[in-house]
Design a protein around this motif. Structure first.
Motif, PDB file in Angstrom:
ATOM      1  N   LEU A 152       0.961  -1.422   0.281  1.00 49.38           N
ATOM      2  CA  LEU A 152       0.168   0.226   0.336  1.00 49.38           C
ATOM      3  C   LEU A 152       1.066   1.658  -0.173  1.00 49.38           C
ATOM      4  CD1 LEU A 152      -3.066  -1.184   2.294  1.00 49.38           C
ATOM      5  CD2 LEU A 152      -3.425  -0.329  -0.110  1.00 49.38           C
ATOM      6  N   ALA A 153       2.084   1.583   0.817  1.00 49.62           N
ATOM      7  CA  ALA A 153       2.912   2.922   0.835  1.00 49.62           C
ATOM      8  C   ALA A 153       3.186   2.755  -0.799  1.00 49.62           C
ATOM      9  CB  ALA A 153       3.852   2.330   2.143  1.00 49.62           C
ATOM     10  N   GLU A 154       3.923   1.915  -1.187  1.00 49.91           N
ATOM     11  CA  GLU A 154       4.434   1.639  -2.684  1.00 49.91           C
ATOM     12  C   GLU A 154       3.346   2.340  -3.289  1.00 49.91           C
ATOM     13  OE1 GLU A 154       6.763  -1.359  -3.417  1.00 49.91           O
ATOM     14  OE2 GLU A 154       8.134  -1.479  -1.437  1.00 49.91           O
ATOM     15  N   ASP A 155       2.177   2.393  -4.022  1.00 45.61           N
ATOM     16  CA  ASP A 155       1.167   2.175  -4.075  1.00 45.61           C
ATOM     17  C   ASP A 155       0.600   4.016  -4.292  1.00 45.61           C
ATOM     18  OD1 ASP A 155      -0.923   2.737  -6.273  1.00 45.61           O
ATOM     19  OD2 ASP A 155      -2.071   1.199  -4.659  1.00 45.61           O
ATOM     20  N   GLU A 156       1.090   4.034  -6.306  1.00 48.19           N
ATOM     21  CA  GLU A 156       0.717   5.739  -6.231  1.00 48.19           C
ATOM     22  C   GLU A 156      -0.244   5.865  -6.570  1.00 48.19           C
ATOM     23  OE1 GLU A 156       2.976   6.283  -9.410  1.00 48.19           O
ATOM     24  OE2 GLU A 156       5.203   6.347  -8.750  1.00 48.19           O
ATOM     25  N   GLN A 157      -1.642   5.130  -6.182  1.00 48.73           N
ATOM     26  CA  GLN A 157      -2.871   5.372  -6.686  1.00 48.73           C
ATOM     27  C   GLN A 157      -3.545   4.841  -5.189  1.00 48.73           C
ATOM     28  OE1 GLN A 157      -3.995   7.246  -9.197  1.00 48.73           O
ATOM     29  NE2 GLN A 157      -2.421   7.092 -10.204  1.00 48.73           N
ATOM     30  N   VAL A 158      -2.922   4.580  -4.021  1.00 44.58           N
ATOM     31  CA  VAL A 158      -3.562   4.065  -2.401  1.00 44.58           C
ATOM     32  C   VAL A 158      -4.806   5.098  -2.453  1.00 44.58           C
ATOM     33  CG1 VAL A 158      -2.345   5.707  -1.082  1.00 44.58           C
ATOM     34  CG2 VAL A 158      -2.499   3.091  -1.012  1.00 44.58           C
ATOM     35  N   MET A 159      -4.852   5.815  -2.584  1.00 46.47           N
ATOM     36  CA  MET A 159      -6.223   6.362  -2.560  1.00 46.47           C
ATOM     37  C   MET A 159      -7.240   6.100  -2.843  1.00 46.47           C
ATOM     38  SD  MET A 159      -5.910   9.154  -0.072  1.00 46.47           S
ATOM     39  CE  MET A 159      -7.272   9.268  -0.441  1.00 46.47           C
ATOM     40  N   ARG A 160      -7.276   5.266  -3.815  1.00 42.13           N
ATOM     41  CA  ARG A 160      -8.628   4.194  -4.470  1.00 42.13           C
ATOM     42  C   ARG A 160      -8.766   3.239  -3.291  1.00 42.13           C
ATOM     43  NH1 ARG A 160      -6.556  -1.071  -7.445  1.00 42.13           N
ATOM     44  NH2 ARG A 160      -3.958  -0.793  -6.438  1.00 42.13           N
ATOM     45  N   TRP A 161      -8.669   3.254  -2.198  1.00 43.38           N
ATOM     46  CA  TRP A 161      -8.829   2.164  -1.008  1.00 43.38           C
ATOM     47  C   TRP A 161      -9.360   3.132  -0.479  1.00 43.38           C
ATOM     48  CZ3 TRP A 161      -8.791  -2.705  -2.615  1.00 43.38           C
ATOM     49  CH2 TRP A 161      -7.656  -2.774  -3.647  1.00 43.38           C
ATOM     50  N   SER A 162      -8.980   4.077   0.068  1.00 45.63           N
ATOM     51  CA  SER A 162     -10.116   5.386   0.884  1.00 45.63           C
ATOM     52  C   SER A 162     -11.026   4.560   1.574  1.00 45.63           C
ATOM     53  CB  SER A 162      -9.551   7.015   0.864  1.00 45.63           C
ATOM     54  OG  SER A 162     -10.131   7.387   1.959  1.00 45.63           O
ATOM     55  N   GLY A 163     -11.470   4.724   3.059  1.00 46.66           N
ATOM     56  CA  GLY A 163     -12.966   4.548   3.424  1.00 46.66           C
ATOM     57  C   GLY A 163     -13.247   2.739   3.721  1.00 46.66           C
ATOM     58  N   GLN A 164     -12.068   2.124   2.741  1.00 49.29           N
ATOM     59  CA  GLN A 164     -12.439   0.725   2.918  1.00 49.29           C
ATOM     60  C   GLN A 164     -12.466   0.055   3.809  1.00 49.29           C
ATOM     61  OE1 GLN A 164     -12.520  -0.675  -0.524  1.00 49.29           O
ATOM     62  NE2 GLN A 164     -11.856   1.049  -1.465  1.00 49.29           N
ATOM     63  N   THR A 165     -12.332  -1.103   4.067  1.00 50.54           N
ATOM     64  CA  THR A 165     -11.813  -2.535   5.093  1.00 50.54           C
ATOM     65  C   THR A 165     -10.579  -3.057   4.480  1.00 50.54           C
ATOM     66  OG1 THR A 165     -13.319  -1.661   6.786  1.00 50.54           O
ATOM     67  CG2 THR A 165     -12.329  -3.444   6.786  1.00 50.54           C
ATOM     68  N   LEU A 166      -9.654  -3.111   4.362  1.00 45.97           N
ATOM     69  CA  LEU A 166      -9.048  -4.305   3.654  1.00 45.97           C
ATOM     70  C   LEU A 166      -8.819  -5.575   4.016  1.00 45.97           C
ATOM     71  CD1 LEU A 166      -6.358  -1.620   2.414  1.00 45.97           C
ATOM     72  CD2 LEU A 166      -8.804  -1.840   1.183  1.00 45.97           C
ATOM     73  N   ALA A 167      -8.798  -6.380   3.692  1.00 48.21           N
ATOM     74  CA  ALA A 167      -8.182  -7.605   3.946  1.00 48.21           C
ATOM     75  C   ALA A 167      -7.324  -8.243   2.838  1.00 48.21           C
ATOM     76  CB  ALA A 167      -9.679  -8.945   3.678  1.00 48.21           C
ATOM     77  N   VAL A 168      -5.580  -8.620   3.664  1.00 46.30           N
ATOM     78  CA  VAL A 168      -4.759  -8.943   3.668  1.00 46.30           C
ATOM     79  C   VAL A 168      -4.905  -9.874   2.038  1.00 46.30           C
ATOM     80  CG1 VAL A 168      -2.918  -9.604   4.586  1.00 46.30           C
ATOM     81  CG2 VAL A 168      -3.403  -8.212   6.073  1.00 46.30           C
ATOM     82  N   GLY A 169      -5.501 -11.035   2.552  1.00 45.51           N
ATOM     83  CA  GLY A 169      -5.781 -11.501   1.572  1.00 45.51           C
ATOM     84  C   GLY A 169      -6.470 -11.293   0.574  1.00 45.51           C
ATOM     85  N   ALA A 170      -7.036 -10.689  -0.087  1.00 43.78           N
ATOM     86  CA  ALA A 170      -7.075 -10.263  -1.034  1.00 43.78           C
ATOM     87  C   ALA A 170      -6.249  -9.715  -1.677  1.00 43.78           C
ATOM     88  CB  ALA A 170      -8.919  -9.001  -0.286  1.00 43.78           C
ATOM     89  N   LEU A 171      -4.971  -8.351  -0.081  1.00 42.57           N
ATOM     90  CA  LEU A 171      -4.627  -7.486  -0.787  1.00 42.57           C
ATOM     91  C   LEU A 171      -3.595  -8.055  -2.173  1.00 42.57           C
ATOM     92  CD1 LEU A 171      -4.336  -4.420   1.463  1.00 42.57           C
ATOM     93  CD2 LEU A 171      -4.832  -4.229  -0.296  1.00 42.57           C
ATOM     94  N   ALA A 172      -3.038  -9.466  -0.862  1.00 50.56           N
ATOM     95  CA  ALA A 172      -1.624 -10.441  -1.633  1.00 50.56           C
ATOM     96  C   ALA A 172      -2.340 -10.565  -2.671  1.00 50.56           C
ATOM     97  CB  ALA A 172      -2.322 -11.661  -1.201  1.00 50.56           C
ATOM     98  N   ARG A 173      -3.751 -11.031  -3.255  1.00 53.25           N
ATOM     99  CA  ARG A 173      -3.264 -10.969  -4.647  1.00 53.25           C
ATOM    100  C   ARG A 173      -4.218 -10.227  -5.911  1.00 53.25           C
ATOM    101  NH1 ARG A 173      -4.945 -14.586  -1.324  1.00 53.25           N
ATOM    102  NH2 ARG A 173      -5.876 -16.539  -1.210  1.00 53.25           N
ATOM    103  N   GLU A 174      -4.134  -9.130  -5.331  1.00 54.41           N
ATOM    104  CA  GLU A 174      -4.186  -7.617  -5.888  1.00 54.41           C
ATOM    105  C   GLU A 174      -2.834  -7.225  -6.616  1.00 54.41           C
ATOM    106  OE1 GLU A 174      -5.584  -4.049  -8.049  1.00 54.41           O
ATOM    107  OE2 GLU A 174      -7.048  -5.829  -7.462  1.00 54.41           O
ATOM    108  N   TYR A 175      -1.990  -7.170  -5.267  1.00 54.65           N
ATOM    109  CA  TYR A 175      -0.419  -6.833  -5.616  1.00 54.65           C
ATOM    110  C   TYR A 175       0.473  -8.203  -5.771  1.00 54.65           C
ATOM    111  CZ  TYR A 175      -1.933  -1.914  -3.649  1.00 54.65           C
ATOM    112  OH  TYR A 175      -2.820  -1.209  -3.828  1.00 54.65           O
ATOM    113  N   GLY A 176       0.024  -8.775  -5.448  1.00 53.88           N
ATOM    114  CA  GLY A 176       1.012 -10.273  -5.956  1.00 53.88           C
ATOM    115  C   GLY A 176       2.033 -10.712  -4.626  1.00 53.88           C
ATOM    116  N   PHE A 177       1.958 -10.721  -3.467  1.00 52.90           N
ATOM    117  CA  PHE A 177       3.134 -10.982  -2.328  1.00 52.90           C
ATOM    118  C   PHE A 177       2.604 -12.073  -1.823  1.00 52.90           C
ATOM    119  CE2 PHE A 177       0.212  -7.713  -0.594  1.00 52.90           C
ATOM    120  CZ  PHE A 177       0.171  -8.347   0.556  1.00 52.90           C
ATOM    121  N   THR A 178       3.379 -12.326  -1.802  1.00 54.35           N
ATOM    122  CA  THR A 178       2.532 -13.630  -1.047  1.00 54.35           C
ATOM    123  C   THR A 178       3.379 -13.742   0.953  1.00 54.35           C
ATOM    124  OG1 THR A 178       5.283 -15.005  -0.916  1.00 54.35           O
ATOM    125  CG2 THR A 178       3.420 -15.443  -2.458  1.00 54.35           C
TER     126      THR A 178
END
Length: 73
Positions: free
Chosen positions: A33-59
Motif C-alpha cells: 500500500l505504501a508503494e502504491d501511487e494510487q493508494v487513495m482508491r482504497w480510502s474509506g474501505q476495510t481491507l483484507a490482507v488476503g485480498a491485497l495479496a492477490r491484488e499486489y502479488g505478494f505472498t
C-alpha cells in the motif's frame, strides 16, 4: 495470525495452521500500500490482507497466499 502464543499452543496440541498467516504477511500488505501511487482508491474501505495479496502479488514467508479470513456467521 501465527503469533508466538498461537505457535506455542500449536506445539502443545497440534491443530491446523493452514488458514493462518504470519505477521510478515500483514507487513507486506502495508508495504504494498505504501508503494502504491494510487493508494487513495482504497480510502474509506476495510481491507483484507488476503485480498491485497492477490491484488499486489505478494505472498507470506512460506510462499502461500492464505485465503481472506472470514468469520462464520
Amino acid at each position: 495470525m501465527r503469533t508466538e502464543p498461537v505457535m506455542a499452543a500449536h506445539e502443545r496440541g497440534g491443530f491446523d495452521l493452514s488458514a493462518t498467516e504470519t505477521p510478515a504477511y500483514l507487513g507486506r500488505a502495508v508495504a504494498a500500500l505504501a508503494e502504491d501511487e494510487q493508494v487513495m482508491r482504497w480510502s474509506g474501505q476495510t481491507l483484507a490482507v488476503g485480498a491485497l495479496a492477490r491484488e499486489y502479488g505478494f505472498t507470506d514467508v512460506d510462499g502461500t497466499q492464505p485465503e481472506v479470513f472470514r468469520v462464520a456467521a
